[in-house]
Design a protein around this motif. Structure first.
Motif, mmCIF file in Angstrom:
data_model
loop_
_atom_site.group_PDB
_atom_site.id
_atom_site.type_symbol
_atom_site.label_atom_id
_atom_site.label_comp_id
_atom_site.label_asym_id
_atom_site.label_seq_id
_atom_site.Cartn_x
_atom_site.Cartn_y
_atom_site.Cartn_z
ATOM 1 N N GLY A 1 0.781 -1.224 0.000
ATOM 2 C CA GLY A 1 0.000 0.000 0.000
ATOM 3 C C GLY A 1 0.813 1.275 0.000
ATOM 4 O O GLY A 1 0.251 2.363 -0.084
ATOM 5 N N GLY A 2 2.123 1.157 0.104
ATOM 6 C CA GLY A 2 2.958 2.344 0.086
ATOM 7 C C GLY A 2 3.026 2.960 -1.295
ATOM 8 O O GLY A 2 2.559 2.393 -2.276
ATOM 9 N N GLY A 3 3.603 4.143 -1.356
ATOM 10 C CA GLY A 3 3.741 4.819 -2.637
ATOM 11 C C GLY A 3 3.997 6.294 -2.442
ATOM 12 O O GLY A 3 4.296 6.756 -1.339
ATOM 13 N N LEU A 4 3.835 7.011 -3.527
ATOM 14 C CA LEU A 4 4.032 8.455 -3.527
ATOM 15 C C LEU A 4 2.683 9.145 -3.356
ATOM 16 O O LEU A 4 1.722 8.834 -4.076
ATOM 17 N N VAL A 5 2.619 10.065 -2.419
ATOM 18 C CA VAL A 5 1.380 10.797 -2.166
ATOM 19 C C VAL A 5 1.723 12.255 -1.906
ATOM 20 O O VAL A 5 2.792 12.562 -1.361
ATOM 21 N N SER B 1 -3.888 10.867 1.554
ATOM 22 C CA SER B 1 -4.099 9.706 2.415
ATOM 23 C C SER B 1 -3.573 8.447 1.751
ATOM 24 O O SER B 1 -3.514 8.356 0.516
ATOM 25 N N LEU B 2 -3.228 7.503 2.572
ATOM 26 C CA LEU B 2 -2.844 6.175 2.116
ATOM 27 C C LEU B 2 -3.360 5.165 3.121
ATOM 28 O O LEU B 2 -3.483 5.473 4.312
ATOM 29 N N ARG B 3 -3.646 3.960 2.629
ATOM 30 C CA ARG B 3 -3.992 2.866 3.527
ATOM 31 C C ARG B 3 -3.016 1.726 3.285
ATOM 32 O O ARG B 3 -2.962 1.171 2.189
ATOM 33 N N LEU B 4 -2.273 1.409 4.312
ATOM 34 C CA LEU B 4 -1.334 0.307 4.253
ATOM 35 C C LEU B 4 -2.011 -0.953 4.769
ATOM 36 O O LEU B 4 -2.882 -0.888 5.642
ATOM 37 N N SER B 5 -1.577 -2.086 4.235
ATOM 38 C CA SER B 5 -2.094 -3.367 4.685
ATOM 39 C C SER B 5 -0.948 -4.276 5.078
ATOM 40 O O SER B 5 0.128 -4.221 4.468
ATOM 41 N N GLY C 1 -5.171 10.925 15.728
ATOM 42 C CA GLY C 1 -5.752 11.985 14.918
ATOM 43 C C GLY C 1 -5.533 11.793 13.437
ATOM 44 O O GLY C 1 -6.444 12.031 12.636
ATOM 45 N N ARG C 2 -4.358 11.362 13.045
ATOM 46 C CA ARG C 2 -4.072 11.177 11.622
ATOM 47 C C ARG C 2 -3.900 9.714 11.233
ATOM 48 O O ARG C 2 -4.013 9.383 10.048
ATOM 49 N N THR D 1 -6.555 -11.863 9.519
ATOM 50 C CA THR D 1 -5.198 -11.591 9.978
ATOM 51 C C THR D 1 -4.514 -10.607 9.052
ATOM 52 O O THR D 1 -3.312 -10.630 8.858
ATOM 53 N N THR D 2 -5.308 -9.746 8.460
ATOM 54 C CA THR D 2 -4.787 -8.611 7.711
ATOM 55 C C THR D 2 -5.143 -7.357 8.476
ATOM 56 O O THR D 2 -6.310 -7.144 8.818
ATOM 57 N N VAL D 3 -4.143 -6.571 8.752
ATOM 58 C CA VAL D 3 -4.314 -5.358 9.534
ATOM 59 C C VAL D 3 -4.036 -4.160 8.630
ATOM 60 O O VAL D 3 -3.115 -4.191 7.818
ATOM 61 N N HIS D 4 -4.842 -3.129 8.799
ATOM 62 C CA HIS D 4 -4.698 -1.933 7.971
ATOM 63 C C HIS D 4 -4.242 -0.744 8.796
ATOM 64 O O HIS D 4 -4.605 -0.609 9.972
ATOM 65 N N LEU D 5 -3.475 0.118 8.174
ATOM 66 C CA LEU D 5 -3.072 1.378 8.783
ATOM 67 C C LEU D 5 -3.543 2.497 7.870
ATOM 68 O O LEU D 5 -3.030 2.667 6.759
ATOM 69 N N GLN D 6 -4.534 3.219 8.333
ATOM 70 C CA GLN D 6 -5.061 4.355 7.578
ATOM 71 C C GLN D 6 -4.283 5.599 7.967
ATOM 72 O O GLN D 6 -4.169 5.910 9.164
ATOM 73 N N MET D 7 -3.762 6.281 6.971
ATOM 74 C CA MET D 7 -2.950 7.468 7.228
ATOM 75 C C MET D 7 -3.557 8.647 6.469
ATOM 76 O O MET D 7 -3.709 8.592 5.250
ATOM 77 N N ASN D 8 -3.912 9.680 7.202
ATOM 78 C CA ASN D 8 -4.553 10.852 6.619
ATOM 79 C C ASN D 8 -3.711 12.099 6.855
ATOM 80 O O ASN D 8 -2.838 12.116 7.712
ATOM 81 N N SER D 9 -4.011 13.135 6.073
ATOM 82 C CA SER D 9 -3.324 14.425 6.224
ATOM 83 C C SER D 9 -1.811 14.241 6.280
ATOM 84 O O SER D 9 -1.134 14.765 7.160
ATOM 85 N N LEU D 10 -1.318 13.494 5.338
ATOM 86 C CA LEU D 10 0.104 13.148 5.355
ATOM 87 C C LEU D 10 0.985 14.366 5.138
ATOM 88 O O LEU D 10 0.631 15.303 4.411
ATOM 89 N N LYS D 11 2.129 14.309 5.796
ATOM 90 C CA LYS D 11 3.097 15.394 5.739
ATOM 91 C C LYS D 11 4.422 14.853 5.211
ATOM 92 O O LYS D 11 4.668 13.644 5.242
ATOM 93 N N ALA D 12 5.276 15.747 4.804
ATOM 94 C CA ALA D 12 6.579 15.344 4.284
ATOM 95 C C ALA D 12 7.357 14.529 5.315
ATOM 96 O O ALA D 12 8.061 13.571 4.973
#
Length: 125
Positions: free
Chosen positions: A7-11, A16-20, A65-66, A76-87
């Motif tokens: 789920g990684g990449g350039l944003v 936002s990104l969601r990692l699994s 918060g983010r 057994t798959t866990v997600h990480l939701q990431m919002n308002s991403l910063k450098a």
């Protein structure tokens, strides 16, 4: 035990990104999965963890918060939701699993049984 982080990449900043993290090769109902990140030249940093079967989650105040950690049902798959991403969120993100119920101890000590290979998140315009 195998862990596959994806789920990684350039944003762009503010995006936002969601990692699994898919974990396989075990049968225990008692485990905790943590998400960590490591930026170049910096120490590995804990983001969040979740436990099974109770579903308890923990995030340090700096991550609240983010970031949010979740799983659907008994998967057994866990997600990480990431919002308002910063450098400064740019890093390699890792997941890890420990077959124990003491999720807080393992998260704080970063002592896990297995680690995934990591997925790169780059926040840049």
């Amino acid at each position: 035990v195998q862990l596959q982080a994806s789920g990684g990449g350039l944003v762009q900043p503010g995006g936002s990104l969601r990692l699994s993290c898919a974990v396989s090769g075990f049968t225990s109902d008692y485990w905790t999965i943590g998400w960590f990140r490591q930026a170049p030249g910096k120490e590995r940093e804990g983001i969040a963890c979740i436990s099974s079967p109770d579903g308890y989650t923990y995030l340090p105040d700096s991550m609240k918060g983010r970031f949010a950690i979740s799983r659907r049902g008994t998967e057994t798959t866990v997600h990480l939701q990431m919002n308002s991403l910063k450098a400064e969120d740019t890093a390699v993100y890792y997941c890890a699993v420990a077959f124990a119920t003491s999720y807080y101890y393992h998260f704080k000590s970063q002592q896990y049984d297995s680690w995934g290979q990591g997925t790169l998140v780059t926040v840049s315009s």
